[in-house]
Write a protein that holds these residues in place. Structure first.
Motif, PDB file in Angstrom:
ATOM      1  N   ILE A 113      13.728 -22.469   6.688  1.00  0.00           N
ATOM      2  CA  ILE A 113      13.892 -23.553   5.479  1.00  0.00           C
ATOM      3  C   ILE A 113      14.957 -23.284   4.703  1.00  0.00           C
ATOM      4  CG2 ILE A 113      12.495 -21.837   3.979  1.00  0.00           C
ATOM      5  CD1 ILE A 113      12.051 -25.734   4.399  1.00  0.00           C
ATOM      6  N   ARG A 114      15.388 -21.973   4.677  1.00  0.00           N
ATOM      7  CA  ARG A 114      16.778 -21.813   4.067  1.00  0.00           C
ATOM      8  C   ARG A 114      18.038 -22.394   4.571  1.00  0.00           C
ATOM      9  NH1 ARG A 114      17.929 -15.544   3.876  1.00  0.00           N
ATOM     10  NH2 ARG A 114      19.488 -16.580   2.435  1.00  0.00           N
ATOM     11  N   ARG A 115      18.089 -22.663   6.067  1.00  0.00           N
ATOM     12  CA  ARG A 115      19.191 -23.189   6.773  1.00  0.00           C
ATOM     13  C   ARG A 115      18.894 -24.883   6.165  1.00  0.00           C
ATOM     14  NH1 ARG A 115      18.681 -23.970  12.367  1.00  0.00           N
ATOM     15  NH2 ARG A 115      20.885 -24.188  12.578  1.00  0.00           N
ATOM     16  N   TYR A 116      17.820 -25.267   6.199  1.00  0.00           N
ATOM     17  CA  TYR A 116      17.506 -26.704   5.944  1.00  0.00           C
ATOM     18  C   TYR A 116      18.357 -26.847   4.479  1.00  0.00           C
ATOM     19  CZ  TYR A 116      14.515 -27.801   9.926  1.00  0.00           C
ATOM     20  OH  TYR A 116      14.273 -28.066  11.031  1.00  0.00           O
ATOM     21  N   GLY A 117      17.658 -25.954   3.446  1.00  0.00           N
ATOM     22  CA  GLY A 117      18.220 -26.302   1.949  1.00  0.00           C
ATOM     23  C   GLY A 117      19.429 -25.924   1.756  1.00  0.00           C
ATOM     24  N   TRP A 118      19.949 -25.169   2.612  1.00  0.00           N
ATOM     25  CA  TRP A 118      21.267 -24.568   2.281  1.00  0.00           C
ATOM     26  C   TRP A 118      22.507 -25.644   2.739  1.00  0.00           C
ATOM     27  CZ3 TRP A 118      25.353 -22.675   5.629  1.00  0.00           C
ATOM     28  CH2 TRP A 118      26.390 -22.327   5.015  1.00  0.00           C
ATOM     29  N   SER A 119      22.057 -26.383   4.110  1.00  0.00           N
ATOM     30  CA  SER A 119      22.980 -27.237   4.722  1.00  0.00           C
ATOM     31  C   SER A 119      22.856 -28.488   3.822  1.00  0.00           C
ATOM     32  CB  SER A 119      22.249 -27.567   6.089  1.00  0.00           C
ATOM     33  OG  SER A 119      22.426 -26.264   6.915  1.00  0.00           O
ATOM     34  N   ALA A 120      21.770 -28.497   3.221  1.00  0.00           N
ATOM     35  CA  ALA A 120      21.508 -30.119   2.411  1.00  0.00           C
ATOM     36  C   ALA A 120      21.875 -29.820   1.073  1.00  0.00           C
ATOM     37  CB  ALA A 120      20.363 -30.508   2.375  1.00  0.00           C
ATOM     38  N   LYS A 121      22.430 -28.869   0.652  1.00  0.00           N
ATOM     39  CA  LYS A 121      22.929 -28.274  -0.636  1.00  0.00           C
ATOM     40  C   LYS A 121      21.855 -28.450  -1.615  1.00  0.00           C
ATOM     41  CE  LYS A 121      27.724 -27.923  -2.361  1.00  0.00           C
ATOM     42  NZ  LYS A 121      28.975 -28.681  -2.548  1.00  0.00           N
ATOM     43  N   LEU A 122      20.569 -28.186  -1.297  1.00  0.00           N
ATOM     44  CA  LEU A 122      19.448 -28.210  -2.258  1.00  0.00           C
ATOM     45  C   LEU A 122      19.316 -27.046  -2.771  1.00  0.00           C
ATOM     46  CD1 LEU A 122      16.787 -30.289  -0.327  1.00  0.00           C
ATOM     47  CD2 LEU A 122      18.619 -31.121  -1.778  1.00  0.00           C
ATOM     48  N   PRO A 123      19.006 -26.845  -4.017  1.00  0.00           N
ATOM     49  CA  PRO A 123      18.815 -25.441  -4.709  1.00  0.00           C
ATOM     50  C   PRO A 123      17.748 -24.726  -4.281  1.00  0.00           C
ATOM     51  CG  PRO A 123      18.078 -27.340  -6.289  1.00  0.00           C
ATOM     52  CD  PRO A 123      18.657 -27.720  -5.165  1.00  0.00           C
ATOM     53  N   ILE A 124      16.586 -25.390  -3.918  1.00  0.00           N
ATOM     54  CA  ILE A 124      15.313 -24.710  -3.400  1.00  0.00           C
ATOM     55  C   ILE A 124      14.558 -25.184  -2.673  1.00  0.00           C
ATOM     56  CG2 ILE A 124      15.089 -23.356  -5.868  1.00  0.00           C
ATOM     57  CD1 ILE A 124      12.554 -25.240  -6.076  1.00  0.00           C
ATOM     58  N   SER A 125      13.789 -24.539  -1.566  1.00  0.00           N
ATOM     59  CA  SER A 125      12.880 -25.346  -0.955  1.00  0.00           C
ATOM     60  C   SER A 125      11.752 -24.234  -0.580  1.00  0.00           C
ATOM     61  CB  SER A 125      13.551 -25.639   0.516  1.00  0.00           C
ATOM     62  OG  SER A 125      14.268 -26.697   0.262  1.00  0.00           O
TER      63      SER A 125
END
Length: 961
Positions: A113-125
């Motif tokens: 989930i951190r790869r998804y959120g970080w790659s999409a430049k989202l603050p949290i997931s």
């Protein structure tokens, strides 16, 4: 309607049900799909989210996107849920697990989930199996070795949903998200130290891969020149990245690129064009590139025109390293959610460097000279792109049909990595989707799930989007970015359908839309001149009409957008060309000013819109008179957006300019002053409206966008019965001691470095005391230290015209954004960061009178209004502005006028004496008394000056406010 009370009740019921049958739910047979259906979907539905799209929105407008998961070993290729605001802006991802997974301790779900959120430049997931609910800070780069607790902001067990319900409701309910509570939570819990944004990390990866490829290609392919080497490295990288992104988006089979590392040898796949090293990874890769050419029809894989990459010899080890670093678990990037805009941000920085070959044919990565001069590459923030696109492209499509929009031609003449063109393309995609959803035509333009068809997206791209850049690598990246944007939403099934049933390849060729050349220099560069041998490759002359004949048949482009380069380096030949061919420039050439003139005069059709972010000196620089005059007389300026905080990390302030190529009577220019970054639509922003006709002047006078109507009235009153300061004084700048190649004899570098003419003692009669700007304050001459300089023709610019031996004169500081003057009676020299004002012999007013007016609040207010550099890092009091300061004309035959003059002189002389006494005094009661008298006298001078210029009490409040 969902209320907080009803949400609490529903979530309580879910908690009770899970608690009662927890044993069966934690059994391995109870899978993820059931968990989602029975608990996770109802949980978020209770918080007000339209989980099942009951509103019937098109896929692009759904609040919650449920991704189809593609399982590849242990990796999942799409997040289970994407929660979004209206318009498709992602908020957070949710990854679902079955209750038998131990969310709190297991590493893979957290890393995923951190790869998804970080790659999409989202603050949290979030990761949840309903039994557990873990919120992760996605601003921190994920590593496969991180513990499950790393970057975890909050962890809840299912029983805590009741006790922590206020937190869940306030943070994740749709109602509260729309009111900004989610943003507050994000700001309070993310963005701490250790953040590493995905675009910066991807840039690091790109740089490393480029270095590896450059080294191996230069060593193993010695016949390649620099241009061919740069092309080979760029194309190889772009092809690999494009195909890898297609894999994660489900358009290519997952790990097909990776199979090139191990698949059987391919015998002579290239025929007569040459074969990559037999048995090499590159041989297998090239076979894949050939397949991609047939499939995508993109210039990226146009191998028929490519005589460079077909014959490359690349080490297996290098390709293996690059490809493996693009896959889980080594890669932190999740390409299914990594947006084109984020890729563009990384690529823009990447393009700031180039590969150079040493004499021994070794590759060296260097920063481009123009980038080095500018202090780096500055990618345009997305909110700037969006605002400019909305207010240019958005204006053009208003009230039109798709058939009419087909004819709109949009260009970025310095497109770089394509950020503005991607923004314009996305805006048009959204507009078309909205139009077809509301007004019909769905059967030909939309897919069954409510997306634009591949054919429609291709048509929009080809019809509407154009770009030019002098850097060939930049245009290749722009093409890559646009093609990836065109591919968004495609699947393996849709690609196969397009190829099988519609007999089309997937992507359009962009060679006729995106071109490399010099936007500012036409082919007439050679007209009537000497032969410029060897310059064509560097200058790259470009004829717009020949490049885009269909566009200029209809009069030019409907829209010009972009962030043109500032301070580009020019050859002497180019400078000569610009000064001859561009009618509205001056000798201080700057690339952004040339782009502005080129866009208005040549590129933009009548009624066309322009939107750019450019430095603000075009409004305030005294030398830019001709361009200001041309722009204000030939266009309607719609809006100028001024940012109080710097948009880019450079000293120059920038502003958005929006204009239309038409002349409108009584046009009002909207000026928006933005207090904080990104808040362009904030109601708290200051709005000022100007009549454009007041900006038009025969001399192209400086424009102060901050002037209010009250300011104008006061200035108009001040300018009655005045003479310019130069009527009373000779005005010159001080000496310039050092410059290599100047002076008699000519100075050498060692002279400059050692400051050979400076001394702290008077060595002989040629040595004279001198002052710097920092040595004076208002009414105070106080050298920080005693300095001498050997004065004579050996100095770079001794400036004898400054008449340093005058009996009395005024020194004024040049550095800074306000007027600071002092009377000088001791025949000091001064440096060129000061002005020297020597009174004319025929002067009928006292020098103290002039000094009082110069140092007054009123004249400082006036100066900053007509020369709006207040607060700017590079502000300076220019000689031209000093010479034009308005001095009230005294009629000495009028007793009232004479008295005003004498009163000002008396108080200024008092002020000078008080400041001398203050410098001699010691701290204590006497010094405090002197300071009070100085303050009183200063106010008295200000009051007398206000009276002299006829200001009312209300007008004085405006000045002092």
């Amino acid at each position: 309607m969902v209320t907080k009370e009803s949400a609490f009740q529903k979530i309580s019921q879910l908690v009770n049900r899970f608690s009662e049958q927890i044993g069966s739910y934690k059994h391995s047979d109870y899978n993820e799909t059931l968990t989602r259906r029975d608990f996770i979907d109802p949980f978020f539905k209770a918080l007000g989210w339209d989980m099942d799209n009951e509103q019937g929105n098109a896929e692009a407008y759904r609040e919650v996107i449920h991704e189809d998961k593609i399982k590849i070993g242990s990796a999942t290729k799409a997040p289970d849920y994407s929660f979004r605001l209206a318009g498709g802006k992602r908020l957070f991802f949710v990854e679902a697990k079955k209750p038998s997974v131990f969310v709190k301790e297991e590493i893979p779900p957290a890393y995923q989930i951190r790869r998804y959120g970080w790659s999409a430049k989202l603050p949290i997931s979030i990761v949840t199996d309903f039994e557990e609910f873990a919120i992760y800070d996605c601003t921190k780069k994920p590593k496969a070795t991180d513990k499950a607790s790393t970057a975890r902001i909050k962890y809840l067990g299912y029983k805590e949903y009741i006790t922590e319900f206020d937190f869940l409701w306030d943070t994740f309910s749709k109602e509260r998200v729309l009111k900004g509570s989610f943003d507050k939570f994000v700001l309070s819990d993310t963005g701490k130290k250790g953040t590493a944004t995905v675009d910066k990390e991807f840039l690091e990866s790109l740089n490393e891969w480029r270095k590896l490829l450059a080294e191996t290609i230069s060593i193993n392919n010695v016949k390649l020149n620099e241009d061919q080497l740069n092309f080979a490295v760029q194309q190889t990288l772009d092809r690999i990245i494009f195909l890898r992104i297609c894999e994660d988006r489900g358009v290519e089979p997952y790990e097909k690129l990776k199979h090139c590392l191990y698949s059987p040898l391919v015998k002579d796949p290239l025929g007569e064009r040459g074969t990559p090293k037999a048995g090499g990874v590159y041989s297998n890769l090239f076979k894949y590139f050939e397949e991609a050419d047939k499939k995508y029809n993109s210039g990226l894989f146009d191998l028929a025109k490519d005589n460079t990459t077909s014959k490359l010899n690349i080490d297996n080890k290098v390709l293996k390293k690059i490809i493996e670093e693009l896959y889980y678990p080594v890669s932190p990037y999740e390409f299914s959610v990594l947006s084109v805009e984020i890729l563009g941000s990384a690529y823009e920085q990447f393009l700031g460097k180039v590969i150079r070959l040493t004499p021994s044919h070794k590759a060296r990565i260097e920063e481009k000279p123009e980038v080095r001069k500018a202090g780096g590459v500055y990618y345009t923030p997305q909110y700037i792109v969006d605002y400019i696109v909305k207010n240019t492209v958005g204006k053009l499509v208003e009230g039109k049909t798709p058939k009419e929009v087909e004819k709109i031609k949009i260009v970025d003449p310095a497109c770089g990595s394509g950020s503005f063109l991607i923004g314009a393309y996305q805006y048009l995609l959204d507009w078309h989707l909205s139009y077809y959803m509301g007004k019909g035509g769905k059967e030909k333009t939309l897919t069954p799930d409510g997306r634009l068809t591949t054919a429609e997206k291709k048509k929009i791209l080809i019809n509407n989007i154009y770009g030019v850049d002098i850097d060939t690598q930049a245009t290749e990246v722009t093409k890559l970015s646009l093609l990836l944007k065109c591919m968004e939403g495609e699947t393996l099934a849709s690609v196969q359908q397009t190829m099988s049933f519609m007999h089309e390849r997937i992507l359009p060729k962009l060679e006729n839309n995106i071109k490399s050349g010099n936007s500012l220099i036409d082919l007439d560069f050679y007209d009537g001149e000497l032969e410029f041998a060897g310059t064509e490759r560097k200058i790259k002359p470009f004829n717009w009409q020949a490049a885009f004949p269909e566009v200029f048949k209809q009069g030019g482009f409907d829209c010009v957008i972009g962030n043109p380069p500032y301070g580009a380096l020019f050859t002497d030949d180019s400078k000569d060309y610009f000064l001859k061919r561009y009618k509205h420039q001056n000798y201080q050439l700057d690339s952004y000013l040339l782009f502005l003139e080129r866009s208005i005069s040549t590129l933009l059709k009548t009624l066309g819109h322009l939107g750019m972010i450019i430095p603000n000196p075009w409004l305030t620089n005294l030398l830019q008179k001709k361009l200001r005059k041309y722009t204000t007389e030939n266009t309607s300026i719609l809006e100028i957006v001024h940012f109080k905080k710097k948009v880019f990390k450079v000293t120059v302030d920038t502003e958005i300019i929006l204009l239309k190529k038409e002349i409108v009577e009584n046009n009002l220019v909207k000026v928006t002053v933005v207090e904080k970054d990104q808040n362009l639509g904030d109601a708290n922003n200051l709005l000022i409206y100007h009549k454009q006709e007041e900006w038009i002047s025969p001399n192209g006078d400086v424009i102060n966008i901050f002037l209010t109507n009250e300011d104008r009235r006061i200035i108009k009153k001040m300018l009655k019965n005045i003479l310019d300061l130069e009527h009373f004084c000779d005005i010159n700048v001080g000496i310039k001691p050092y410059q290599v190649g100047k002076g008699k004899p000519k100075q050498i570098r060692k002279d400059v470095q050692n400051r050979v003419f400076d001394s702290n003692v008077k060595n002989d009669n040629t040595y004279r005391k001198y002052l710097r700007g920092s040595d004076i304050q208002r009414y105070i001459l106080k050298p920080i230290e005693v300095r001498y300089i050997k004065y004579g023709e050996w100095l770079a610019e001794p400036r004898p015209a400054a008449n340093f031996d005058a009996k009395e004169k005024i020194f004024m500081r040049q550095t800074g954004d306000s007027l600071i003057g002092v009377v000088e009676l001791e025949k000091y020299l001064c440096l060129n960061n000061m002005h020297v004002l020597v009174p004319h012999k025929s002067l009928n007013v006292k020098l103290a009178f002039l000094l009082g007016i110069i140092n007054s609040k009123l004249l400082n207010w006036y100066y900053q209004k007509i020369n709006p550099e207040a607060g700017e890092a590079l502000a300076e009091v220019k000689k031209t502005n000093v010479s034009q300061l308005p001095i009230h004309k005294i009629d000495f035959t009028n007793p009232v006028e004479k008295k005003k003059h004498d009163e000002i002189v008396k108080h200024v002389e008092t002020m000078l004496e008080l400041n001398k006494e203050l410098q001699k005094s010691k701290p204590g009661e006497e010094q405090e008394h002197l300071k009070q008298r100085i303050t009183y006298t200063d106010k008295k001078i200000d009051a007398l000056v206000y009276e002299l210029y006829g200001l009312t009490e209300e007008e004085i409040k405006v000045v002092e406010g």
